[in-house]
Design a protein around this motif. Structure first.
Motif, PDB file in Angstrom:
ATOM      1  N   ASN A   1       7.686  11.897  -5.215  1.00 18.30           N
ATOM      2  CA  ASN A   1       8.297  11.147  -6.316  1.00 18.30           C
ATOM      3  C   ASN A   1       9.801  10.975  -6.173  1.00 18.30           C
ATOM      4  O   ASN A   1      10.383  10.142  -6.868  1.00 18.30           O
ATOM      5  CB  ASN A   1       7.981  11.818  -7.648  1.00 18.30           C
ATOM      6  CG  ASN A   1       6.546  11.595  -8.079  1.00 18.30           C
ATOM      7  OD1 ASN A   1       5.901  10.664  -7.625  1.00 18.30           O
ATOM      8  ND2 ASN A   1       6.031  12.466  -8.943  1.00 18.30           N
ATOM      9  N   HIS A   2      10.420  11.756  -5.287  1.00 21.79           N
ATOM     10  CA  HIS A   2      11.873  11.659  -5.136  1.00 21.79           C
ATOM     11  C   HIS A   2      12.310  11.000  -3.828  1.00 21.79           C
ATOM     12  O   HIS A   2      13.504  10.798  -3.609  1.00 21.79           O
ATOM     13  CB  HIS A   2      12.518  13.044  -5.248  1.00 21.79           C
ATOM     14  CG  HIS A   2      12.597  13.549  -6.659  1.00 21.79           C
ATOM     15  ND1 HIS A   2      11.534  14.169  -7.283  1.00 21.79           N
ATOM     16  CD2 HIS A   2      13.599  13.505  -7.575  1.00 21.79           C
ATOM     17  CE1 HIS A   2      11.892  14.505  -8.517  1.00 21.79           C
ATOM     18  NE2 HIS A   2      13.123  14.111  -8.719  1.00 21.79           N
TER      19      HIS A   2
ATOM     20  N   ALA B   1       4.024  16.821  -4.639  1.00 18.00           N
ATOM     21  CA  ALA B   1       4.184  15.752  -5.631  1.00 18.00           C
ATOM     22  C   ALA B   1       5.649  15.494  -5.930  1.00 18.00           C
ATOM     23  O   ALA B   1       6.086  14.338  -6.047  1.00 18.00           O
ATOM     24  CB  ALA B   1       3.434  16.124  -6.912  1.00 18.00           C
ATOM     25  N   ARG B   2       6.419  16.564  -6.065  1.00 14.22           N
ATOM     26  CA  ARG B   2       7.847  16.439  -6.361  1.00 14.22           C
ATOM     27  C   ARG B   2       8.575  15.707  -5.230  1.00 14.22           C
ATOM     28  O   ARG B   2       9.417  14.837  -5.470  1.00 14.22           O
ATOM     29  CB  ARG B   2       8.434  17.837  -6.553  1.00 14.22           C
ATOM     30  CG  ARG B   2       9.809  17.857  -7.212  1.00 14.22           C
ATOM     31  CD  ARG B   2      10.290  19.290  -7.358  1.00 14.22           C
ATOM     32  NE  ARG B   2       9.270  20.135  -7.954  1.00 14.22           N
ATOM     33  CZ  ARG B   2       9.175  21.444  -7.740  1.00 14.22           C
ATOM     34  NH1 ARG B   2      10.017  22.052  -6.921  1.00 14.22           N
ATOM     35  NH2 ARG B   2       8.232  22.155  -8.321  1.00 14.22           N
TER      36      ARG B   2
ATOM     37  N   GLU C   1       0.500  10.221 -11.894  1.00 12.67           N
ATOM     38  CA  GLU C   1       1.839  10.804 -12.057  1.00 12.67           C
ATOM     39  C   GLU C   1       2.632  10.796 -10.751  1.00 12.67           C
ATOM     40  O   GLU C   1       3.798  11.173 -10.731  1.00 12.67           O
ATOM     41  CB  GLU C   1       1.720  12.260 -12.535  1.00 12.67           C
ATOM     42  CG  GLU C   1       0.885  12.437 -13.788  1.00 12.67           C
ATOM     43  CD  GLU C   1       0.521  13.892 -14.022  1.00 12.67           C
ATOM     44  OE1 GLU C   1       1.168  14.775 -13.397  1.00 12.67           O
ATOM     45  OE2 GLU C   1      -0.409  14.161 -14.809  1.00 12.67           O
ATOM     46  N   ILE C   2       1.988  10.373  -9.655  1.00 11.91           N
ATOM     47  CA  ILE C   2       2.600  10.496  -8.329  1.00 11.91           C
ATOM     48  C   ILE C   2       2.783   9.115  -7.718  1.00 11.91           C
ATOM     49  O   ILE C   2       1.856   8.295  -7.711  1.00 11.91           O
ATOM     50  CB  ILE C   2       1.722  11.378  -7.415  1.00 11.91           C
ATOM     51  CG1 ILE C   2       1.580  12.770  -8.051  1.00 11.91           C
ATOM     52  CG2 ILE C   2       2.320  11.499  -6.022  1.00 11.91           C
ATOM     53  CD1 ILE C   2       0.547  13.643  -7.388  1.00 11.91           C
ATOM     54  N   ARG C   3       3.955   8.866  -7.184  1.00  7.58           N
ATOM     55  CA  ARG C   3       4.307   7.540  -6.664  1.00  7.58           C
ATOM     56  C   ARG C   3       3.766   7.378  -5.234  1.00  7.58           C
ATOM     57  O   ARG C   3       4.507   7.481  -4.250  1.00  7.58           O
ATOM     58  CB  ARG C   3       5.827   7.362  -6.683  1.00  7.58           C
ATOM     59  CG  ARG C   3       6.277   5.920  -6.509  1.00  7.58           C
ATOM     60  CD  ARG C   3       7.734   5.776  -6.824  1.00  7.58           C
ATOM     61  NE  ARG C   3       8.557   6.626  -5.968  1.00  7.58           N
ATOM     62  CZ  ARG C   3       9.816   6.969  -6.239  1.00  7.58           C
ATOM     63  NH1 ARG C   3      10.373   6.559  -7.357  1.00  7.58           N
ATOM     64  NH2 ARG C   3      10.508   7.719  -5.412  1.00  7.58           N
TER      65      ARG C   3
END
Length: 685
Positions: A25-26, A21-22, A50-52
């Motif tokens: 999102n980045h 997830a991290r 919460e996740i792009r």
């Protein structure tokens, strides 16, 4: 835009899912688009807001589920996925099979240290990302091919995990300032070493030390019983799962991770980012993230842990020093930015084609318009092997092109189809760029060659469009055709607008051309190209005669040079016979294509309809005056050196244009000699 499909069969939420997830999102949203396939009842799917990424619910109960493979395959084809990224045992098999069927790349990330049952699924992936060097070495020992392995450490969001001590946890626990707070953040599993930590804590001679256990899991009850058995209820607090770990982590004085196996130890990095001194067991990937920021102790050895823990409890300055160095270490090597940068680099690397087929097997002019595609591909991918599939009629003109590694010949049609397929099928091309090609043969040929990316623009009416990597694309009005060809590069990550045409002439061609023109000394050589690919593009013979007469009457130093093929000699002769013999030279049909191109390069100007010699002249920077009716000059004429090139455009007479079926060049009749001659005078000024 690189498109990634992440697959995850795990239903839970831990470090593995957190990292995924991290990372998502980045990633740079202008360069990467992410899709996620995961079961609907997974924690990853539940947290999709919460996740792009765009989520697809896919059941993955079995690693051999044909239904799941088909669902993944359909997602890959519909969304035009470039890379499938897998994570767990079941989805690794499902994802890599779907990727192979769809002809796209596959990456697997290995998040764990536990032994693998077989290297097979790993070796089916193009790359295997390891969260630590230890995991990388372990997989290599177990049969995963070394060339597929790379390390990308899990990154910490240093803006989220930061040494801002707000005292939230200390107030919650009612701790005095002098009390030392030791903590562990980990799932309550046996391998995390909570029991070892409790044994060590019971042996400490520091009544002011307190231990906080953050996390939940299957060993919760056993750990709680052990706290009671060791009479540590007054000194140990179990907080369970917390969503505010980043806010309370800075309140710790010491962080301990006593795992018996650990792929990396992301919690250690998060504690270090918060400026907390750390202790970690000497196992797995932990030594890679414990350096001057903390101390290692022997795994399973409570005495070793007690010794190191006691030393840090007793030395405030050392704790602060190691905390500061931990923050610096994470910022430099273990930040989420570093993880993302390396992952983006891997994505670009893995889709960077190594073997490229560029197809331009139609008319001469169309292939010359593809020369910027040859160049820009080579400049962007200097290590790639580039093969051009060209028409045998004009291929010799490109034999000296330095941007091509190999030329193969194919004039289209089904007759030579199997022959060219046999020549190419073992080459292993990654990409086919269809600069200008004859369909319906070329796309099927590329499919049978197993090429995963077939790119063609325009393709909106192409019967094989659904097999192209790019979406349907219509012709672009009023745009130089070279720019359209260069657009194909966008789908392999290359941006270019350098449209300059290039031809590389052999010295022998130039020598032959100069020798044949030697009798004219320093005369002004004005070229005329009468022929074209079809009658609708040709000007009338009587008008060529009138134009040539005006030119030679205006300047006695001019010699008219007729260029073209032997098929045009009959009409060329009609014009030449109407002119003084000493003012005319017919080169048409006398030279090879290479020497004919070199001869055009010696001209001062070329009159021509929309045909191959026009593009030769443009490539060799020879002035041109071109005549258009059927075609759009903005598609054919360059968007550079525009002062060298003039054109006359008249409207078509027939709508729709009958093109190759035109029996008489009715629309070209609208171009008068006066306007052509006026353009000539302007270019001579």
């Amino acid at each position: 835009m690189i498109k990634i499909l992440e697959t995850e069969s795990s239903l839970g939420w831990g470090g593995q899912e957190n990292r995924t997830a991290r990372l998502i999102n980045h990633l740079d949203p202008t360069r990467f688009r992410v899709y996620v396939a995961t079961p609907k009842d997974s924690e990853l799917y539940k947290r999709r807001q919460e996740i792009r990424a765009e989520f697809f619910p896919v059941e993955m109960r079995k690693s051999y589920s044909l239904k799941a493979i088909w669902q993944l395959y359909k997602i890959i084809k519909k969304e035009r996925i470039d890379i499938v990224s897998t994570h767990s045992g079941k989805d690794a098999w499902l994802g890599v099979i779907a990727a192979r069927l769809a002809g796209v790349k596959a990456i697997r990330t290995r998040h764990l240290q536990t032994p693998i049952s077989s290297p097979l699924s790993y070796n089916l992936h193009d790359k295997v990302v390891c969260v630590s060097d230890f995991v990388k070495e372990d997989l290599a020992k177990r049969g995963v091919q070394k060339g597929r392995l790379c390390t990308i450490h899990t990154g910490v969001d240093v803006s989220k995990y930061a040494p801002h001590r707000e005292g939230i946890l200390r107030r919650e626990l009612g701790l005095r300032e002098e009390e030392i707070l030791v903590g562990i953040v980990a799932v309550l599993r046996g391998a995390k070493g909570h029991k070892l930590l409790l044994e060590a804590f019971a042996k400490l001679s520091s009544p002011m030390a307190r231990l906080v256990i953050i996390g939940d899991g299957p060993q919760r009850e056993n750990i709680a019983l052990m706290v009671e058995r060791l009479n540590l209820q007054e000194r140990v607090v179990m907080l369970g799962h917390r969503e505010d770990v980043a806010k309370i982590m800075p309140d710790l004085d010491i962080f301990v991770l006593p795992s018996s196996m650990e792929a990396l130890g992301t919690a250690i990095l998060e504690a270090s980012a918060c400026g907390v001194a750390v202790l970690g067991s000497n196992v797995g990937g932990i030594p890679e993230c414990v350096r001057e920021n903390g101390q290692l102790f022997e795994a399973g050895d409570s005495d070793s842990l007690v010794k190191n823990l006691q030393a840090l409890i007793n030395d405030t300055s050392k704790r602060k020093e190691r905390g500061a160095k931990g923050r610096a270490l994470v910022e430099e090597e273990f930040s989420v930015e570093a993880m993302v940068r390396k992952t983006e680099g891997l994505y670009r690397e893995i889709i960077t084609p190594q073997k490229i087929l560029i197809v331009s097997n139609t008319a001469l002019g169309d292939t010359i318009l593809s020369t910027p595609l040859f160049r820009e591909t080579r400049l962007a991918l200097p290590k790639a092997h580039i093969t051009a599939l060209l028409n045998p009629v004009n291929a010799m003109l490109f034999e000296t092109n330095p941007y091509l590694d190999k030329i193969e010949l194919y004039g289209g049609r089904w007759r030579g189809f199997l022959g060219v397929w046999w020549k190419l099928w073992r080459r292993g091309f990654d990409v086919a760029l269809l600069g200008h090609s004859n369909d319906p043969q070329i796309t099927p040929l590329c499919l049978l060659l197993g090429i995963s990316k077939i790119i063609k623009i325009p393709n909106h009416k192409n019967p094989w469009q659904r097999f192209h990597h790019n979406p349907p694309a219509s012709p672009i009005e009023d745009q130089y055709a070279v720019l359209t060809r260069l657009l194909t590069l966008k789908y392999i990550g290359i941006e270019s607008s350098n449209t300059r045409l290039e031809l590389f002439l052999k010295e022998e061609w130039t020598t032959e051309a100069k020798e044949i023109l030697r009798p004219f000394g320093k005369k002004k050589l004005i070229g005329i190209q009468m022929g074209a690919s079809n009658r609708s593009r040709q000007w009338l013979v009587e008008r060529w005669i009138e134009l040539a007469k005006r030119i030679i009457e205006r300047d006695e130093e001019v010699v008219i040079v007729f260029v073209g093929t032997k098929n045009e000699l009959e009409e060329i002769s009609l014009v030449a016979q109407a002119l003084p013999k000493d003012r005319v030279f017919i080169s048409a049909g006398r030279l090879s294509l290479g020497a004919a191109a070199a001869l055009i390069g010696e001209l001062g100007l070329l009159f021509t309809p929309d045909t191959g010699p026009l593009h030769i002249a443009v490539a060799l920077r020879v002035k041109t005056i071109s005549l258009f009716a059927v075609a759009n000059p903005k598609n054919s004429l360059p968007d550079y050196d525009q002062s060298l090139h003039r054109y006359i455009k008249v409207d078509r007479c027939c709508e729709p244009c009958v093109g190759k079926r035109c029996a008489y060049q009715k629309c070209m009749e609208a171009i008068g000699v006066d306007e052509v001659y006026e353009e000539y005078k302007k270019l001579q000024e």
